[in-house]
Design a protein around this motif. Sequence first.
Motif, PDB file in Angstrom:
ATOM      1  N   VAL A   1       4.034 -71.298   5.683  1.00 54.11           N
ATOM      2  CA  VAL A   1       4.329 -70.050   6.107  1.00 54.11           C
ATOM      3  C   VAL A   1       5.273 -69.221   5.109  1.00 54.11           C
ATOM      4  CG1 VAL A   1       5.446 -68.556   7.920  1.00 54.11           C
ATOM      5  CG2 VAL A   1       4.552 -71.207   8.385  1.00 54.11           C
ATOM      6  N   GLN A   2       4.822 -67.873   4.831  1.00 49.34           N
ATOM      7  CA  GLN A   2       5.527 -67.369   3.758  1.00 49.34           C
ATOM      8  C   GLN A   2       5.521 -65.547   3.971  1.00 49.34           C
ATOM      9  OE1 GLN A   2       4.465 -68.376  -0.210  1.00 49.34           O
ATOM     10  NE2 GLN A   2       4.913 -66.232  -1.178  1.00 49.34           N
ATOM     11  N   ILE A   3       6.551 -64.983   4.092  1.00 47.26           N
ATOM     12  CA  ILE A   3       6.618 -63.554   4.126  1.00 47.26           C
ATOM     13  C   ILE A   3       6.093 -62.855   2.613  1.00 47.26           C
ATOM     14  CG2 ILE A   3       8.239 -61.617   3.912  1.00 47.26           C
ATOM     15  CD1 ILE A   3      10.211 -63.357   5.736  1.00 47.26           C
ATOM     16  N   VAL A   4       5.473 -62.062   3.066  1.00 45.75           N
ATOM     17  CA  VAL A   4       4.689 -61.137   2.013  1.00 45.75           C
ATOM     18  C   VAL A   4       4.916 -59.731   1.968  1.00 45.75           C
ATOM     19  CG1 VAL A   4       2.788 -62.696   1.447  1.00 45.75           C
ATOM     20  CG2 VAL A   4       2.402 -60.777   3.265  1.00 45.75           C
ATOM     21  N   ASP A   5       5.041 -58.927   0.789  1.00 48.22           N
ATOM     22  CA  ASP A   5       5.299 -57.605   0.881  1.00 48.22           C
ATOM     23  C   ASP A   5       4.284 -56.740   1.307  1.00 48.22           C
ATOM     24  OD1 ASP A   5       5.870 -54.856   0.124  1.00 48.22           O
ATOM     25  OD2 ASP A   5       7.072 -55.498  -1.396  1.00 48.22           O
ATOM     26  N   GLY A   6       4.646 -56.135   2.652  1.00 46.77           N
ATOM     27  CA  GLY A   6       3.162 -55.468   3.331  1.00 46.77           C
ATOM     28  C   GLY A   6       2.610 -54.473   2.725  1.00 46.77           C
ATOM     29  N   GLU A   7       3.661 -53.570   1.871  1.00 52.11           N
ATOM     30  CA  GLU A   7       3.139 -52.355   0.993  1.00 52.11           C
ATOM     31  C   GLU A   7       2.133 -52.745   0.189  1.00 52.11           C
ATOM     32  OE1 GLU A   7       6.765 -50.901  -0.568  1.00 52.11           O
ATOM     33  OE2 GLU A   7       7.596 -49.984   1.306  1.00 52.11           O
ATOM     34  N   TYR A   8       2.281 -54.132  -0.649  1.00 49.57           N
ATOM     35  CA  TYR A   8       1.108 -54.210  -1.418  1.00 49.57           C
ATOM     36  C   TYR A   8      -0.196 -54.797  -0.928  1.00 49.57           C
ATOM     37  CZ  TYR A   8       4.468 -54.017  -5.220  1.00 49.57           C
ATOM     38  OH  TYR A   8       5.731 -53.788  -6.050  1.00 49.57           O
ATOM     39  N   PHE A   9      -0.144 -55.155   0.720  1.00 49.32           N
ATOM     40  CA  PHE A   9      -1.395 -55.261   1.089  1.00 49.32           C
ATOM     41  C   PHE A   9      -1.853 -54.113   2.025  1.00 49.32           C
ATOM     42  CE2 PHE A   9      -0.156 -59.757   0.171  1.00 49.32           C
ATOM     43  CZ  PHE A   9      -1.348 -60.387   0.027  1.00 49.32           C
ATOM     44  N   SER A  10      -1.243 -53.015   2.090  1.00 52.02           N
ATOM     45  CA  SER A  10      -1.667 -52.009   3.209  1.00 52.02           C
ATOM     46  C   SER A  10      -1.360 -50.664   2.621  1.00 52.02           C
ATOM     47  CB  SER A  10      -0.758 -51.989   4.446  1.00 52.02           C
ATOM     48  OG  SER A  10       0.766 -51.892   4.156  1.00 52.02           O
ATOM     49  N   TRP A  11      -0.672 -50.430   1.365  1.00 52.45           N
ATOM     50  CA  TRP A  11      -0.338 -49.085   0.663  1.00 52.45           C
ATOM     51  C   TRP A  11      -1.443 -48.916  -0.267  1.00 52.45           C
ATOM     52  CZ3 TRP A  11       4.604 -46.253   0.042  1.00 52.45           C
ATOM     53  CH2 TRP A  11       5.357 -46.410   1.120  1.00 52.45           C
ATOM     54  N   TYR A  12      -2.335 -48.022  -0.257  1.00 50.40           N
ATOM     55  CA  TYR A  12      -3.457 -47.710  -0.971  1.00 50.40           C
ATOM     56  C   TYR A  12      -2.970 -46.527  -2.029  1.00 50.40           C
ATOM     57  CZ  TYR A  12      -4.098 -44.741   2.891  1.00 50.40           C
ATOM     58  OH  TYR A  12      -3.701 -43.873   3.841  1.00 50.40           O
ATOM     59  N   GLY A  13      -3.758 -45.776  -2.750  1.00 52.20           N
ATOM     60  CA  GLY A  13      -3.285 -44.929  -3.897  1.00 52.20           C
ATOM     61  C   GLY A  13      -2.529 -45.632  -4.950  1.00 52.20           C
ATOM     62  N   SER A  14      -1.743 -44.989  -5.637  1.00 46.45           N
ATOM     63  CA  SER A  14      -1.041 -45.445  -6.940  1.00 46.45           C
ATOM     64  C   SER A  14      -0.421 -46.480  -6.834  1.00 46.45           C
ATOM     65  CB  SER A  14      -0.260 -44.337  -7.418  1.00 46.45           C
ATOM     66  OG  SER A  14       0.708 -43.938  -6.441  1.00 46.45           O
ATOM     67  N   ARG A  15       0.025 -47.061  -5.373  1.00 43.09           N
ATOM     68  CA  ARG A  15       0.613 -48.318  -5.060  1.00 43.09           C
ATOM     69  C   ARG A  15      -0.059 -49.687  -5.866  1.00 43.09           C
ATOM     70  NH1 ARG A  15       5.377 -50.443  -2.852  1.00 43.09           N
ATOM     71  NH2 ARG A  15       5.988 -48.484  -3.524  1.00 43.09           N
ATOM     72  N   LEU A  16      -1.454 -49.159  -5.936  1.00 42.83           N
ATOM     73  CA  LEU A  16      -2.381 -50.616  -6.454  1.00 42.83           C
ATOM     74  C   LEU A  16      -2.094 -50.690  -8.031  1.00 42.83           C
ATOM     75  CD1 LEU A  16      -5.409 -49.419  -4.509  1.00 42.83           C
ATOM     76  CD2 LEU A  16      -4.284 -51.576  -4.180  1.00 42.83           C
ATOM     77  N   THR A  17      -1.454 -49.838  -8.463  1.00 45.74           N
ATOM     78  CA  THR A  17      -1.361 -50.105  -9.951  1.00 45.74           C
ATOM     79  C   THR A  17      -0.321 -51.197 -10.278  1.00 45.74           C
ATOM     80  OG1 THR A  17       0.507 -48.365 -10.146  1.00 45.74           O
ATOM     81  CG2 THR A  17      -1.671 -47.599 -10.697  1.00 45.74           C
ATOM     82  N   ALA A  18       0.619 -51.364  -9.217  1.00 47.79           N
ATOM     83  CA  ALA A  18       1.575 -52.596  -9.275  1.00 47.79           C
ATOM     84  C   ALA A  18       1.084 -53.698  -8.507  1.00 47.79           C
ATOM     85  CB  ALA A  18       2.895 -51.976  -8.653  1.00 47.79           C
ATOM     86  N   ALA A  19       0.101 -53.731  -7.519  1.00 46.42           N
ATOM     87  CA  ALA A  19      -0.048 -54.483  -6.662  1.00 46.42           C
ATOM     88  C   ALA A  19      -0.802 -55.845  -7.124  1.00 46.42           C
ATOM     89  CB  ALA A  19      -1.204 -54.088  -5.517  1.00 46.42           C
ATOM     90  N   PHE A  20      -1.484 -55.991  -8.219  1.00 41.78           N
ATOM     91  CA  PHE A  20      -2.107 -57.137  -8.852  1.00 41.78           C
ATOM     92  C   PHE A  20      -1.090 -58.055  -9.493  1.00 41.78           C
ATOM     93  CE2 PHE A  20      -5.329 -53.818  -8.717  1.00 41.78           C
ATOM     94  CZ  PHE A  20      -6.209 -54.234  -7.855  1.00 41.78           C
ATOM     95  N   THR A  21      -0.172 -57.227 -10.169  1.00 42.89           N
ATOM     96  CA  THR A  21       0.938 -57.997 -10.717  1.00 42.89           C
ATOM     97  C   THR A  21       1.815 -58.937  -9.512  1.00 42.89           C
ATOM     98  OG1 THR A  21       1.419 -56.370 -12.491  1.00 42.89           O
ATOM     99  CG2 THR A  21       3.285 -58.093 -11.577  1.00 42.89           C
ATOM    100  N   TYR A  22       1.849 -58.160  -8.263  1.00 39.47           N
ATOM    101  CA  TYR A  22       2.560 -58.944  -7.351  1.00 39.47           C
ATOM    102  C   TYR A  22       1.530 -60.191  -6.645  1.00 39.47           C
ATOM    103  CZ  TYR A  22       4.256 -59.829  -2.686  1.00 39.47           C
ATOM    104  OH  TYR A  22       4.776 -60.361  -1.296  1.00 39.47           O
ATOM    105  N   PHE A  23       0.153 -59.694  -6.834  1.00 41.29           N
ATOM    106  CA  PHE A  23      -0.665 -60.871  -6.116  1.00 41.29           C
ATOM    107  C   PHE A  23      -0.601 -61.870  -7.173  1.00 41.29           C
ATOM    108  CE2 PHE A  23      -3.337 -57.162  -4.291  1.00 41.29           C
ATOM    109  CZ  PHE A  23      -2.388 -57.258  -3.061  1.00 41.29           C
ATOM    110  N   ARG A  24      -0.613 -61.766  -8.609  1.00 39.38           N
ATOM    111  CA  ARG A  24      -0.441 -62.927  -9.315  1.00 39.38           C
ATOM    112  C   ARG A  24       0.558 -63.874  -8.987  1.00 39.38           C
ATOM    113  NH1 ARG A  24      -3.005 -59.135 -12.863  1.00 39.38           N
ATOM    114  NH2 ARG A  24      -4.803 -60.289 -13.803  1.00 39.38           N
ATOM    115  N   GLN A  25       1.817 -63.130  -8.784  1.00 33.20           N
ATOM    116  CA  GLN A  25       3.148 -63.830  -8.469  1.00 33.20           C
ATOM    117  C   GLN A  25       2.821 -64.623  -7.135  1.00 33.20           C
ATOM    118  OE1 GLN A  25       6.004 -60.748  -8.246  1.00 33.20           O
ATOM    119  NE2 GLN A  25       6.199 -60.636 -10.272  1.00 33.20           N
TER     120      GLN A  25
END
Length: 265
Positions: free
Chosen positions: A235-259
């Motif tokens: 069980v783990q908490i994840v930052d919902g903004e990286y999974f549900s915010w589209y647009g320019s937030r995606l430029t940072a999302a893949f770094t978060y996903f790698r972590q």
Amino acid sequence: MKVFRDQLNRKIEVKGTPRRIVSLVPSQTELLVDLGLREQIFGVTKFCVHPRDLRKEKKIVGGTKKVHFDRIAALKPDIILCNKEENTEEMVTELEKIAPVHVSDIKSIDDSLELIFQYGEIFGVTAKASEIAEKITLLRSQFQEDMHNLPVRKVAYFIWKDPWMVAGKDTFIDHLLQLNKLQNVFSEEDSRYPEINLGDLGQKKVDLLLLSTEPYPFKEDHVQALRNEVGKARVQIVDGEYFSWYGSRLTAAFTYFRQLQENFS
């Protein structure tokens, strides 16, 4: 008069390039700022939390499901920006009495890229829109290469408590889970956001339970409570903004996903 189509293929007619914008979707508000349109934004929702200081500058017109139409009308917008999932059809109908309304419909990164290009054309910032879209496309491609040899894990992505609700099929969240080699065990349900019983998780042999920080603000005490219920699943908490915010937030999302992938290992 300029004529555009939104992502529901609705015709949008605007007089020249819109200079007064009301945005009723947090992730789209962030995108507008990153497109260099901060000064053109006049109204936002109380959930438009990025950039952090934006709400101090702009008129707050309500939430995403309920707005003050009189406040919006007083701003004399040239265009109002909505989203099919975030806002209601009834809202859009009422808002069209005030100004042209653009409605986005995002279920994938390709949909997000299409929206970025649409905003670039509507607001006369095509070069900046192309720059953001090209960066997202490159980062996605690199991430997919990195994910290629990783194992698939079964996951449930929780968005709400009392009742327990998860992300299902045909959602942007589900699309990003797939990109992360995470198989959504509730993607076959009829509802896009089904209510579930925790007892269902054992039958589905879930490897991971992800608790989103939004729209329900899951905390560490929820993690422990679920661990007591589900046994072996992580069980783990994840930052919902990286999974549900589209647009320019995606430029940072893949770094978060790698972590996240490193945490899963």
